[in-house]
Design a protein around this motif. Structure first.
Motif, PDB file in Angstrom:
ATOM      1  N   TYR A  38       0.823  -1.216   0.000  1.00 32.73           N
ATOM      2  CA  TYR A  38       0.000   0.000   0.000  1.00 32.73           C
ATOM      3  C   TYR A  38       0.855   1.264   0.000  1.00 32.73           C
ATOM      4  N   ARG A  44      -5.285   0.902  -5.666  1.00 33.58           N
ATOM      5  CA  ARG A  44      -5.657   0.241  -4.412  1.00 33.58           C
ATOM      6  C   ARG A  44      -6.448  -1.043  -4.664  1.00 33.58           C
ATOM      7  N   ASP A  48      -5.481  -4.755  -3.278  1.00 32.06           N
ATOM      8  CA  ASP A  48      -6.448  -5.560  -2.524  1.00 32.06           C
ATOM      9  C   ASP A  48      -6.602  -6.949  -3.141  1.00 32.06           C
ATOM     10  N   ARG A  51      -3.483  -9.063  -2.561  1.00 33.30           N
ATOM     11  CA  ARG A  51      -3.447  -9.596  -1.188  1.00 33.30           C
ATOM     12  C   ARG A  51      -4.431 -10.763  -1.043  1.00 33.30           C
ATOM     13  N   THR A  66      -0.163  -7.579   9.188  1.00 33.44           N
ATOM     14  CA  THR A  66       1.114  -6.970   8.819  1.00 33.44           C
ATOM     15  C   THR A  66       1.389  -5.818   9.780  1.00 33.44           C
ATOM     16  N   HIS A  68       3.705  -1.961  10.453  1.00 34.87           N
ATOM     17  CA  HIS A  68       4.363  -0.822   9.810  1.00 34.87           C
ATOM     18  C   HIS A  68       5.863  -0.997  10.017  1.00 34.87           C
ATOM     19  N   TRP A  82      -4.638  -5.896  12.286  1.00 35.14           N
ATOM     20  CA  TRP A  82      -4.895  -4.496  12.596  1.00 35.14           C
ATOM     21  C   TRP A  82      -5.451  -3.799  11.360  1.00 35.14           C
ATOM     22  N   LEU A  83      -6.188  -2.733  11.572  1.00 30.91           N
ATOM     23  CA  LEU A  83      -6.537  -1.870  10.462  1.00 30.91           C
ATOM     24  C   LEU A  83      -5.255  -1.278   9.894  1.00 30.91           C
ATOM     25  N   GLN A  84      -5.284  -0.978   8.604  1.00 32.72           N
ATOM     26  CA  GLN A  84      -4.066  -0.532   7.931  1.00 32.72           C
ATOM     27  C   GLN A  84      -3.432   0.672   8.623  1.00 32.72           C
ATOM     28  N   ASP A  85      -4.248   1.622   9.074  1.00 30.98           N
ATOM     29  CA  ASP A  85      -3.698   2.833   9.694  1.00 30.98           C
ATOM     30  C   ASP A  85      -3.460   2.678  11.198  1.00 30.98           C
ATOM     31  N   ARG A  87      -1.651  -0.173  12.369  1.00 29.98           N
ATOM     32  CA  ARG A  87      -0.610  -1.187  12.535  1.00 29.98           C
ATOM     33  C   ARG A  87       0.518  -0.678  13.438  1.00 29.98           C
TER      34      ARG A  87
END
Length: 258
Positions: A38, A44, A48, A51, A66, A68, A82-85, A87
């Motif tokens: 990402y 995007r 997706d 993945r 995953t 950060h 976790w949510l992407q933002d 992590r």
């Protein structure tokens, strides 16, 4: 539709796992293939789908976790994605929960996958030179021990990464490793231009040995030298490409049967 290429390590046996490259994805252009990053400027929806394909190739129906990645030696326990933002900033993960895929993204750094099958504990680490030198693999092993793993049962596999023939560095880089341990001279050889070349997978393998790991498998696949198969940050930079893709390495404990 081309199939996702799954590269497996014999040392991990039947543990669901795979080192994936760029084959089998839907991204196009310079990022053509199975780009899962990402952080790239890729579409995007394509990421997706890539993945989704990656998960399906290793453990269909699993959830993917995953982190950060920040080139640290920090490790976290994973009890769910976790949510992407949201992590955590870390470079290694461990879990003892079945049906949960740990995913490490790379584009020249080394993915390292760990398993103690008897204890039911797995780990995954992102090891660039900074993390490797700082001890990210040692941190992952210690975190696995906290969950019941034993070093004499843990096996590890070092996946596709930049290899010594492709990894030119400067003298300051070499000195960092020699300052940490003079014996690290063995991981450097003079390159064609006279500058040192560093053996990242070799360094990781030797570092895992005194850590007491039962068996280590180094796949010996060079991300830089194989553009049809792998993404490479350094290769993209040398070619003047505006962006680069990321491949993923995955490991999970199989879901318990009902």
């Amino acid at each position: 539709m081309s199939a996702v290429e799954v590269i497996r390590a014999s040392v991990l046996g039947a543990v669901p796992h795979g080192f994936l490259g760029r084959r089998g994805g839907v991204s196009t252009g310079d990022l053509a293939g199975l780009n899962v990053g990402y952080g790239s400027n890729d579409d995007r929806a394509a990421i997706d789908e890539n993945r989704r394909r990656a998960i399906a190739a290793i453990l269909p129906g699993a959830e993917l976790a995953t982190v950060h990645q920040v080139h640290s030696a920090d490790v976290v326990y994973v009890d769910g994605p976790w949510l992407q933002d949201q992590r955590p900033r870390a470079d290694a993960m461990v879990t003892d929960l079945p049906g949960l895929l740990l995913g490490i993204l790379t584009a020249d750094c080394a993915p390292v996958l760990f398993a103690d099958v008897e204890a039911g504990v797995i780990g995954a680490a992102h090891a660039g030179w900074r993390g490797a030198l700082a001890g990210v693999t040692d941190a992952a092993i210690a975190a696995m021990e906290q969950r019941g793993a034993r070093r004499d049962r843990i096996v590890a596999a070092v996946g596709p990464c930049i290899a010594q023939p492709s990894y030119e560095v400067d003298e300051a880089f070499r000195e960092r490793f020699l300052d940490a341990d003079p014996a690290n001279f063995r991981f450097f050889v003079p390159g064609p231009a006279g500058k040192p070349h560093f053996d990242l997978p070799g360094y990781l393998a030797i570092r895992l040995d005194p850590a007491g790991i039962a068996r280590v498998d180094v796949l010996g696949l060079d991300t830089y030298a194989d553009p049809d198969r792998f993404y490479s940050y350094r290769r993209a930079t040398h070619r003047g490409e505006p962006d680069y893709g990321r491949q993923v390495s995955l490991i999970a404990l199989p879901a318990k049967s009902a």
